[in-house]
Design a protein around this motif. Structure first.
Motif, PDB file in Angstrom:
ATOM      1  N   GLY A 157       0.832  -1.204   0.000  1.00  0.00           N
ATOM      2  CA  GLY A 157       0.000   0.000   0.000  1.00  0.00           C
ATOM      3  C   GLY A 157       0.860   1.245   0.000  1.00  0.00           C
ATOM      4  O   GLY A 157       2.083   1.178   0.065  1.00  0.00           O
ATOM      5  N   GLU A 158       0.206   2.408  -0.097  1.00  0.00           N
ATOM      6  CA  GLU A 158       0.901   3.696  -0.074  1.00  0.00           C
ATOM      7  C   GLU A 158       1.063   4.127   1.376  1.00  0.00           C
ATOM      8  O   GLU A 158       0.094   4.090   2.138  1.00  0.00           O
ATOM      9  N   HIS A 159       2.288   4.501   1.773  1.00  0.00           N
ATOM     10  CA  HIS A 159       2.482   4.900   3.167  1.00  0.00           C
ATOM     11  C   HIS A 159       3.212   6.224   3.274  1.00  0.00           C
ATOM     12  O   HIS A 159       4.041   6.546   2.435  1.00  0.00           O
ATOM     13  N   ASP A 160       2.902   6.945   4.319  1.00  0.00           N
ATOM     14  CA  ASP A 160       3.639   8.153   4.649  1.00  0.00           C
ATOM     15  C   ASP A 160       4.832   7.718   5.510  1.00  0.00           C
ATOM     16  O   ASP A 160       4.683   7.442   6.705  1.00  0.00           O
ATOM     17  N   HIS A 161       5.985   7.597   4.900  1.00  0.00           N
ATOM     18  CA  HIS A 161       7.146   7.025   5.598  1.00  0.00           C
ATOM     19  C   HIS A 161       7.559   7.808   6.829  1.00  0.00           C
ATOM     20  O   HIS A 161       7.934   7.233   7.839  1.00  0.00           O
ATOM     21  N   GLU A 162       7.512   9.142   6.728  1.00  0.00           N
ATOM     22  CA  GLU A 162       7.931   9.941   7.887  1.00  0.00           C
ATOM     23  C   GLU A 162       7.040   9.666   9.093  1.00  0.00           C
ATOM     24  O   GLU A 162       7.504   9.499  10.213  1.00  0.00           O
ATOM     25  N   ARG A 163       5.742   9.615   8.812  1.00  0.00           N
ATOM     26  CA  ARG A 163       4.809   9.365   9.923  1.00  0.00           C
ATOM     27  C   ARG A 163       5.001   7.964  10.506  1.00  0.00           C
ATOM     28  O   ARG A 163       5.002   7.768  11.709  1.00  0.00           O
ATOM     29  N   LEU A 164       5.211   7.013   9.606  1.00  0.00           N
ATOM     30  CA  LEU A 164       5.423   5.644  10.084  1.00  0.00           C
ATOM     31  C   LEU A 164       6.676   5.508  10.929  1.00  0.00           C
ATOM     32  O   LEU A 164       6.700   4.782  11.910  1.00  0.00           O
ATOM     33  N   ARG A 165       7.720   6.251  10.528  1.00  0.00           N
ATOM     34  CA  ARG A 165       8.946   6.212  11.347  1.00  0.00           C
ATOM     35  C   ARG A 165       8.632   6.660  12.762  1.00  0.00           C
ATOM     36  O   ARG A 165       9.033   6.020  13.727  1.00  0.00           O
ATOM     37  N   GLU A 166       7.902   7.751  12.868  1.00  0.00           N
ATOM     38  CA  GLU A 166       7.557   8.252  14.207  1.00  0.00           C
ATOM     39  C   GLU A 166       6.713   7.243  14.971  1.00  0.00           C
ATOM     40  O   GLU A 166       6.920   7.015  16.159  1.00  0.00           O
TER      41      GLU A 166
END
Ligand code: 6R9
Length: 637
Positions: free
Chosen positions: A559-568
């Motif tokens: 799926g499409e992910h917001d990597h920065e948010r996921l890192r947090e």
């Protein structure tokens, strides 16, 4: 009661002589040391052992209480001497000095309070407290009444605390309301409440020490104030008579599998080993002020803030704060203020202070220092030189002490200024310690010099672990199966042409972040808790301040992910599962992980990529998916 001290070696020639005796006839050597303590009943047998099961017993049949040796026997000679010197977080805060007499009285009162709560011999008590005198007092109070202490570093999360409380079925948790460390305010009691909400069925009482006085939530069905429970107690508390091999404490540490293990230490052997090593490594003389900057939540605090120093009648300092508050001169200001004679800290602290600049150390009078020590991880040459020049002014000896939670006390180290010293080399094994280097391919001992191999111990020593709590098989597998007949440390080491040891680092899946041991599997399990994470591989990479940093490779759900948010979010998940010390420094999202044909993650390759050594990845053709290496390397952070 008499107050004898362990024998203190006074020259390097004497060290050689004593070492020789200690390996020729270990039982007589350790029996002579044990004789300097107060025993309620003499032992029948010095040592019985095998490293197969393993089963190790020191001083069987002997009976004692370690607190009678830490406290009672010192009262006649040094009752009015400061035992614990407490320096608070705030430089202008109140210094507390507890004399041996006061400490004895307080330990007795807390011992009685615990007995009143129904705690007795063999019961487990968990500690989740900041570095305040009450922590030292109540840990000793447990030992006084024969209860087993399990101190959990107060930076661990509620989940990690609950896991540890449940593994040992603790009856009581002793905590504080809040904790100030540097500029941070940590809601300690709140974490305990969260742990109880997760579920800790064995806990009957939470004893709350009022530290900052801030508001906390209160459940009268289990919460009790420490001061109310303690104040009314008698200052006389008969010590429980313990067998030498009764359990003194459990301390959890990380290993290469996911679940932390409870390392078990027993009363008699641990007592004499911590006292002997303290006296000899630090060359402590009566009247000296000794300061170890560790937290009592780690083994270094157990052995070298509490037991070792108190057994030797020392003045031991406890520091609530952090090295960089209010500024990077705090350690040196405290050394000057209390005329500290022996100072013991970790390389990560030295590197952090070094990075802030020399002006913080230069203005302070450090002339009282006689020995400075290092522990927790390999000390790199630059940090060693800085310590030597800036703190030791080029003349104070450095003791680089190698040891582990499992060893109970220091194993390889110089002895104060007596031993030859060489930057980054821990040096020679202490008397009684029979180290070995073992070839990792053949399993054979390497007897020549220079050599390098797996670091092992061939013969028992009194301070060694006896088991891992509730799971003896795990102890056998982890420490006694890699090299049959020997204790395997998990470290690799090199011995130079003169037989001095240099510790290279872990050879298992344990990383050492700022001197704190983290199992890669433990961090992986925590990251996997995030709902969008499919698979994770965690490795260590060189980090300027921390020694090693945590590098995580993470595969996400499609799926499409917001990597920065996921890192947090992933960092937050780890913080909740384990605590802030386990936060990954770098998170790289990958499509796939390099695997062997049998499905094992090739960490060797991931470690190299994380360290930037992408030229020397070695043979990748045996991989199931060699093409992955290219994309992992390309995405390196
Ligand atoms: C006391 C303590 C043990 C691991 C150990 C090793 C590393 C500790 C060291 C050192 C090089 C030293 N280690 N002291 N490495 N030089 N002087 O730290 O116990 O937390 O159990 O960690 O730390 O890798 O195996 P623990």
């Amino acid at each position: 009661m008499p107050s004898k001290l362990p024998h203190q070696i006074s020259s390097f020639d004497e060290y050689r002589e004593v070492y020789q005796k200690s390996v020729t006839d270990p039982e007589s050597f350790w029996a002579a040391e044990a004789d300097t303590f107060v025993w309620r009943k003499p032992w029948d047998r010095v040592l019985s052992w095998n490293f197969t099961d393993p089963e190790v017993k020191w001083f069987s049949g002997g009976q004692l209480n370690i607190t009678e040796n830490c406290l009672d026997r010192h009262l006649a000679e040094r009752g009015e001497q400061t035992a614990i010197l407490y320096e608070p977080n705030e430089p202008d805060g109140k210094v507390v000095k507890l004399t041996y007499r006061e400490l004895h009285a307080q330990v007795c009162q807390v011992g009685n309070a615990l007995r009143e709560l129904g705690v007795g011999k063999g019961d487990r008590v968990c500690f989740y407290m900041p570095m305040v005198p009450e922590l030292a007092v109540s840990v000793l109070a447990c030992a006084r009444i024969g209860a087993i202490h399990s101190v959990v570093f107060a930076g661990f999360s509620a989940q990690a605390l609950a896991d540890r409380v449940n593994d040992a079925d603790c009856k009581v948790i002793i905590c504080s309301d809040h904790n100030r460390r540097g500029r941070k305010n940590i809601p300690v009691k709140e974490v305990v409440d969260e742990a109880l909400a997760i579920g800790c069925p064995s806990v009957e009482t939470v004893l709350v020490h009022r530290n900052t006085g801030e508001d906390i939530s209160w459940d009268p069905s289990y919460d009790q104030w420490y001061h109310e429970a303690v104040e009314r107690q008698d200052a006389n508390c008969p010590a429980e008579v313990m067998d030498a091999e009764d359990v003194l404490f459990i301390l959890y540490t990380s290993g290469s599998t996911g679940k932390p293990k409870g390392v078990v230490h027993t009363c008699g052997g641990y007592m004499l080993y911590t006292a002997y090593t303290f006296r000899n490594v630090f060359q402590y003389s009566p009247g000296d002020v000794y300061w170890c900057t560790a937290d009592i939540g780690w083994i270094t605090g157990h052995s070298y803030i509490l037991y070792g120093p108190l057994l030797c009648g020392a003045t031991t300092m406890m520091f609530e704060g952090v090295p960089t508050y209010p500024d990077a001169g705090r350690f040196w200001q405290v050394c000057e203020k209390h005329r500290v004679n022996q100072f013991y800290t970790a390389p990560t602290a030295l590197r952090a202070l070094m990075a802030r600049g020399n002006e913080f150390v230069e203005g302070h009078d450090l002339s009282a220092l006689k020995v400075i020590g290092s522990v927790g991880e390999p000390i790199n040459e630059e940090a060693w030189e800085w310590y030597h020049e800036k703190v030791g002014k080029g003349k104070v000896p450095i003791v680089d002490t190698w040891w582990q939670t499992e060893t109970g006390g220091i194993m390889i180290s110089g002895l104060g200024g007596l031993s030859p010293q060489k930057a980054t080399f821990a040096g020679y094994p202490l008397p009684g310690i029979q180290m070995a280097l073992v070839d990792k391919n053949t399993g054979e001992e390497l007897t020549g010099n220079p050599e390098s191999g797996l670091l092992c111990v061939k013969y028992p020593w009194p301070g060694m672990l006896r088991t891992t709590w509730g799971d003896h098989e795990r102890c056998q597998k982890t420490y006694f199966s890699t090299v049959p007949g020997m204790y395997f440390t998990g470290d690799g080491a090199r011995r130079d042409e003169n037989g001095m040891y240099r510790i290279v680092g872990r050879v298992d899946d344990v990383i050492n972040v700022s001197g704190h041991r983290m199992g890669t599997a433990e961090v992986e399990n925590a990251i996997d808790e995030h709902p969008l994470v499919v698979e994770t591989a965690v490795v260590g990479y060189p980090h300027d301040i921390k020694g090693q940093g945590i590098y995580a490779y993470v595969i996400l759900a499609p799926g499409e992910h917001d990597h920065e948010r996921l890192r947090e979010e992933i960092i937050e998940t780890v913080r909740q599962e384990i605590g802030p010390i386990a936060k990954p420094d770098k998170i790289q999202f990958v499509e796939e992980l390099p695997k062997t044909r049998s499905g094992k993650i090739m960490r060797r390759i991931l470690r190299k990529v994380a360290s930037g050594e992408t030229d020397g990845l070695g043979d990748t053709s045996t991989l199931l998916n060699p093409e992955v290496v290219t994309s992992v390397t390309a995405g390196r952070l």
